[in-house]
Design a protein around this motif. Structure first.
Motif, PDB file in Angstrom:
ATOM      1  N   GLY A 148       0.793  -1.221   0.000  1.00 27.34           N
ATOM      2  CA  GLY A 148       0.000   0.000   0.000  1.00 27.34           C
ATOM      3  C   GLY A 148       0.826   1.272   0.000  1.00 27.34           C
ATOM      4  N   LEU A 149       2.124   1.150  -0.278  1.00 28.88           N
ATOM      5  CA  LEU A 149       3.007   2.307  -0.318  1.00 28.88           C
ATOM      6  C   LEU A 149       3.195   2.777  -1.753  1.00 28.88           C
ATOM      7  CD1 LEU A 149       5.741   1.042   2.178  1.00 28.88           C
ATOM      8  CD2 LEU A 149       3.834   2.593   2.677  1.00 28.88           C
ATOM      9  N   ALA A 150       3.730   3.970  -1.908  1.00 31.68           N
ATOM     10  CA  ALA A 150       3.972   4.520  -3.239  1.00 31.68           C
ATOM     11  C   ALA A 150       5.135   3.783  -3.901  1.00 31.68           C
ATOM     12  CB  ALA A 150       4.283   6.006  -3.151  1.00 31.68           C
ATOM     13  N   PRO A 151       5.079   3.571  -5.214  1.00 29.23           N
ATOM     14  CA  PRO A 151       6.174   2.901  -5.917  1.00 29.23           C
ATOM     15  C   PRO A 151       7.391   3.818  -6.025  1.00 29.23           C
ATOM     16  CG  PRO A 151       4.600   3.725  -7.499  1.00 29.23           C
ATOM     17  CD  PRO A 151       3.985   3.959  -6.138  1.00 29.23           C
ATOM     18  N   ILE A 152       8.520   3.236  -6.331  1.00 29.44           N
ATOM     19  CA  ILE A 152       9.715   4.044  -6.607  1.00 29.44           C
ATOM     20  C   ILE A 152       9.535   4.708  -7.968  1.00 29.44           C
ATOM     21  CG2 ILE A 152      12.194   3.959  -7.099  1.00 29.44           C
ATOM     22  CD1 ILE A 152      12.449   1.690  -5.129  1.00 29.44           C
ATOM     23  N   ALA A 153       9.855   5.964  -8.071  1.00 27.76           N
ATOM     24  CA  ALA A 153       9.718   6.687  -9.335  1.00 27.76           C
ATOM     25  C   ALA A 153      10.591   6.053 -10.411  1.00 27.76           C
ATOM     26  CB  ALA A 153      10.109   8.156  -9.144  1.00 27.76           C
ATOM     27  N   ARG A 154      10.064   5.928 -11.615  1.00 34.96           N
ATOM     28  CA  ARG A 154      10.820   5.310 -12.704  1.00 34.96           C
ATOM     29  C   ARG A 154      12.119   6.075 -12.975  1.00 34.96           C
ATOM     30  NH1 ARG A 154       9.573   0.348 -13.439  1.00 34.96           N
ATOM     31  NH2 ARG A 154      10.626   0.460 -15.463  1.00 34.96           N
ATOM     32  N   ASN A 155      12.082   7.388 -12.861  1.00 35.63           N
ATOM     33  CA  ASN A 155      13.274   8.196 -13.123  1.00 35.63           C
ATOM     34  C   ASN A 155      14.313   8.077 -12.026  1.00 35.63           C
ATOM     35  OD1 ASN A 155      12.372   9.122 -15.572  1.00 35.63           O
ATOM     36  ND2 ASN A 155      11.636  11.085 -14.800  1.00 35.63           N
ATOM     37  N   ALA A 156      13.964   7.418 -10.933  1.00 43.86           N
ATOM     38  CA  ALA A 156      14.925   7.224  -9.842  1.00 43.86           C
ATOM     39  C   ALA A 156      15.564   5.849  -9.895  1.00 43.86           C
ATOM     40  CB  ALA A 156      14.237   7.433  -8.489  1.00 43.86           C
ATOM     41  N   MET A 157      15.259   5.084 -10.946  1.00 40.30           N
ATOM     42  CA  MET A 157      15.788   3.722 -11.043  1.00 40.30           C
ATOM     43  C   MET A 157      17.079   3.658 -11.853  1.00 40.30           C
ATOM     44  SD  MET A 157      12.418   1.305 -11.415  1.00 40.30           S
ATOM     45  CE  MET A 157      11.106   1.314 -10.177  1.00 40.30           C
ATOM     46  N   HIS A 158      17.778   4.782 -11.975  1.00 40.78           N
ATOM     47  CA  HIS A 158      19.060   4.826 -12.660  1.00 40.78           C
ATOM     48  C   HIS A 158      20.173   4.827 -11.619  1.00 40.78           C
ATOM     49  CE1 HIS A 158      17.099   5.679 -16.494  1.00 40.78           C
ATOM     50  NE2 HIS A 158      16.347   6.558 -15.848  1.00 40.78           N
ATOM     51  N   PHE A 159      21.299   4.180 -11.919  1.00 42.93           N
ATOM     52  CA  PHE A 159      22.387   4.081 -10.950  1.00 42.93           C
ATOM     53  C   PHE A 159      22.820   5.460 -10.457  1.00 42.93           C
ATOM     54  CE2 PHE A 159      26.479   3.254  -9.102  1.00 42.93           C
ATOM     55  CZ  PHE A 159      26.404   1.945  -8.635  1.00 42.93           C
ATOM     56  N   HIS A 160      22.798   6.433 -11.343  1.00 40.65           N
ATOM     57  CA  HIS A 160      23.253   7.779 -10.965  1.00 40.65           C
ATOM     58  C   HIS A 160      22.350   8.427  -9.924  1.00 40.65           C
ATOM     59  CE1 HIS A 160      26.012  11.042 -11.514  1.00 40.65           C
ATOM     60  NE2 HIS A 160      25.057  11.903 -11.785  1.00 40.65           N
ATOM     61  N   SER A 161      21.126   7.897  -9.778  1.00 40.83           N
ATOM     62  CA  SER A 161      20.220   8.458  -8.774  1.00 40.83           C
ATOM     63  C   SER A 161      20.725   8.182  -7.353  1.00 40.83           C
ATOM     64  CB  SER A 161      18.809   7.888  -8.944  1.00 40.83           C
ATOM     65  OG  SER A 161      18.768   6.516  -8.581  1.00 40.83           O
ATOM     66  N   ILE A 162      21.644   7.222  -7.208  1.00 36.30           N
ATOM     67  CA  ILE A 162      22.223   6.953  -5.885  1.00 36.30           C
ATOM     68  C   ILE A 162      22.945   8.198  -5.380  1.00 36.30           C
ATOM     69  CG2 ILE A 162      23.905   5.562  -4.614  1.00 36.30           C
ATOM     70  CD1 ILE A 162      23.345   3.271  -6.551  1.00 36.30           C
ATOM     71  N   LYS A 163      23.651   8.867  -6.267  1.00 33.18           N
ATOM     72  CA  LYS A 163      24.367  10.094  -5.893  1.00 33.18           C
ATOM     73  C   LYS A 163      23.378  11.203  -5.534  1.00 33.18           C
ATOM     74  CE  LYS A 163      28.145  13.062  -7.575  1.00 33.18           C
ATOM     75  NZ  LYS A 163      29.353  12.533  -6.927  1.00 33.18           N
ATOM     76  N   HIS A 164      22.307  11.305  -6.307  1.00 36.06           N
ATOM     77  CA  HIS A 164      21.260  12.285  -5.992  1.00 36.06           C
ATOM     78  C   HIS A 164      20.626  11.975  -4.639  1.00 36.06           C
ATOM     79  CE1 HIS A 164      20.784  14.554  -9.830  1.00 36.06           C
ATOM     80  NE2 HIS A 164      21.364  13.465 -10.337  1.00 36.06           N
ATOM     81  N   SER A 165      20.482  10.693  -4.351  1.00 37.87           N
ATOM     82  CA  SER A 165      19.815  10.278  -3.107  1.00 37.87           C
ATOM     83  C   SER A 165      20.616  10.658  -1.874  1.00 37.87           C
ATOM     84  CB  SER A 165      19.571   8.764  -3.136  1.00 37.87           C
ATOM     85  OG  SER A 165      18.793   8.388  -4.249  1.00 37.87           O
ATOM     86  N   ILE A 166      21.912  10.350  -1.856  1.00 41.56           N
ATOM     87  CA  ILE A 166      22.716  10.679  -0.675  1.00 41.56           C
ATOM     88  C   ILE A 166      22.837  12.187  -0.522  1.00 41.56           C
ATOM     89  CG2 ILE A 166      24.902  10.499  -1.938  1.00 41.56           C
ATOM     90  CD1 ILE A 166      24.246   9.757   1.827  1.00 41.56           C
ATOM     91  N   ALA A 167      22.929  12.910  -1.637  1.00 47.16           N
ATOM     92  CA  ALA A 167      23.009  14.373  -1.567  1.00 47.16           C
ATOM     93  C   ALA A 167      21.741  14.954  -0.956  1.00 47.16           C
ATOM     94  CB  ALA A 167      23.231  14.951  -2.963  1.00 47.16           C
ATOM     95  N   THR A 168      20.592  14.463  -1.387  1.00 42.67           N
ATOM     96  CA  THR A 168      19.309  14.978  -0.890  1.00 42.67           C
ATOM     97  C   THR A 168      19.094  14.613   0.570  1.00 42.67           C
ATOM     98  OG1 THR A 168      18.357  14.830  -3.111  1.00 42.67           O
ATOM     99  CG2 THR A 168      16.822  14.920  -1.264  1.00 42.67           C
ATOM    100  N   ILE A 169      19.439  13.376   0.936  1.00 48.99           N
ATOM    101  CA  ILE A 169      19.271  12.941   2.320  1.00 48.99           C
ATOM    102  C   ILE A 169      20.179  13.742   3.244  1.00 48.99           C
ATOM    103  CG2 ILE A 169      19.647  11.014   3.913  1.00 48.99           C
ATOM    104  CD1 ILE A 169      18.746   9.159   1.594  1.00 48.99           C
ATOM    105  N   LEU A 170      21.436  13.927   2.860  1.00 52.27           N
ATOM    106  CA  LEU A 170      22.360  14.708   3.686  1.00 52.27           C
ATOM    107  C   LEU A 170      21.912  16.160   3.804  1.00 52.27           C
ATOM    108  CD1 LEU A 170      25.898  13.446   2.582  1.00 52.27           C
ATOM    109  CD2 LEU A 170      24.729  13.023   4.741  1.00 52.27           C
TER     110      LEU A 170
END
Length: 219
Positions: A148-170
């Motif tokens: 019942g949770l939201a799916p992961i965005a299709r545009n976030a399923m690229h390896f480079h999104s890992i860098k975006h993820s840690i930057a945003t979380i930090l």
């Protein structure tokens, strides 16, 4: 009107280019339970904000200093070479970079290349890591939808999104953007800002707190 709003929200969510904290944790947990090499690759890339090529070029002898428990990364595209601590998180094992690397090195295939991450049939390629990350994201996304949770965005399923993820979380956790810049190894703060995708609601609350502290001391 209600349906239109939901459609607009879904469209915006699908354009997101980073994973949330819970999503990245789910991906790392899946990798930890299914493939130790994938786990090591993803957790190292996440903690240090690495591009796929930077992961592939890590050297077993030169990149890791086990005595100091550090990782040295020769970053690309004008970024800096950085030496950063290896992360150990006993409370959340999926996030423990040190544990992942130790587990992976027990089964690492020696292919003579000196690379940290090796494959069964020759050197690993960019597409191998890209496909691996997408597969984990798709499996986690399906599981989240089933709960019942939201799916992961299709545009976030690229390896480079890992860098975006840690930057945003930090960026959502620290008050000094230059700390994020240092962790990502950027030479310019403008590069860091490109990777950060702030939570507007959280940013507004933090701004309110800062203003309240400022005016409280000047009253």
């Amino acid at each position: 009107m209600h349906n239109q709003t939901e459609a607009q929200q879904a469209q915006l969510a699908n354009h997101r280019t980073h994973l949330s904290e819970s999503e990245i944790l789910d991906v790392l947990e899946l990798a930890r339970k299914t493939n130790v090499r994938d786990w090591a690759i993803l957790v190292v890339a996440f903690h240090h904000g690495l591009r796929v090529t930077e992961v592939l070029e890590l050297n077993l002898a030169d990149s890791i200093n086990w005595k100091d428990r550090t990782l040295t990364v020769k970053r690309l595209k004008g970024s800096l070479t950085t030496t950063q601590p290896l992360v150990e998180m006993r409370g959340k094992p999926a996030l423990s970079e040190l544990a992942a690397l130790k587990a992976y090195l027990k089964i690492r295939i020696e292919d003579g290349s000196g690379r940290l991450f090796t494959g069964q049939k020759g050197a690993l390629r960019r597409w191998t890591l890209t496909r691996m990350f997408r597969a984990h994201c798709e499996q986690v996304s399906a599981a989240r939808v089933a709960e019942g949770l939201a799916p992961i965005a299709r545009n976030a399923m690229h390896f480079h999104s890992i860098k975006h993820s840690i930057a945003t979380i930090l960026a959502s956790r620290v008050d000094n953007i230059f700390l994020v810049k240092t962790q990502l190894g950027h030479a310019a703060i403008s590069s860091t800002m490109h990777y950060c995708h702030p939570n507007q609601k959280l940013a507004a609350l933090k701004t309110k707190e800062v203003l309240m502290r400022v005016f409280a001391t000047t009253a």
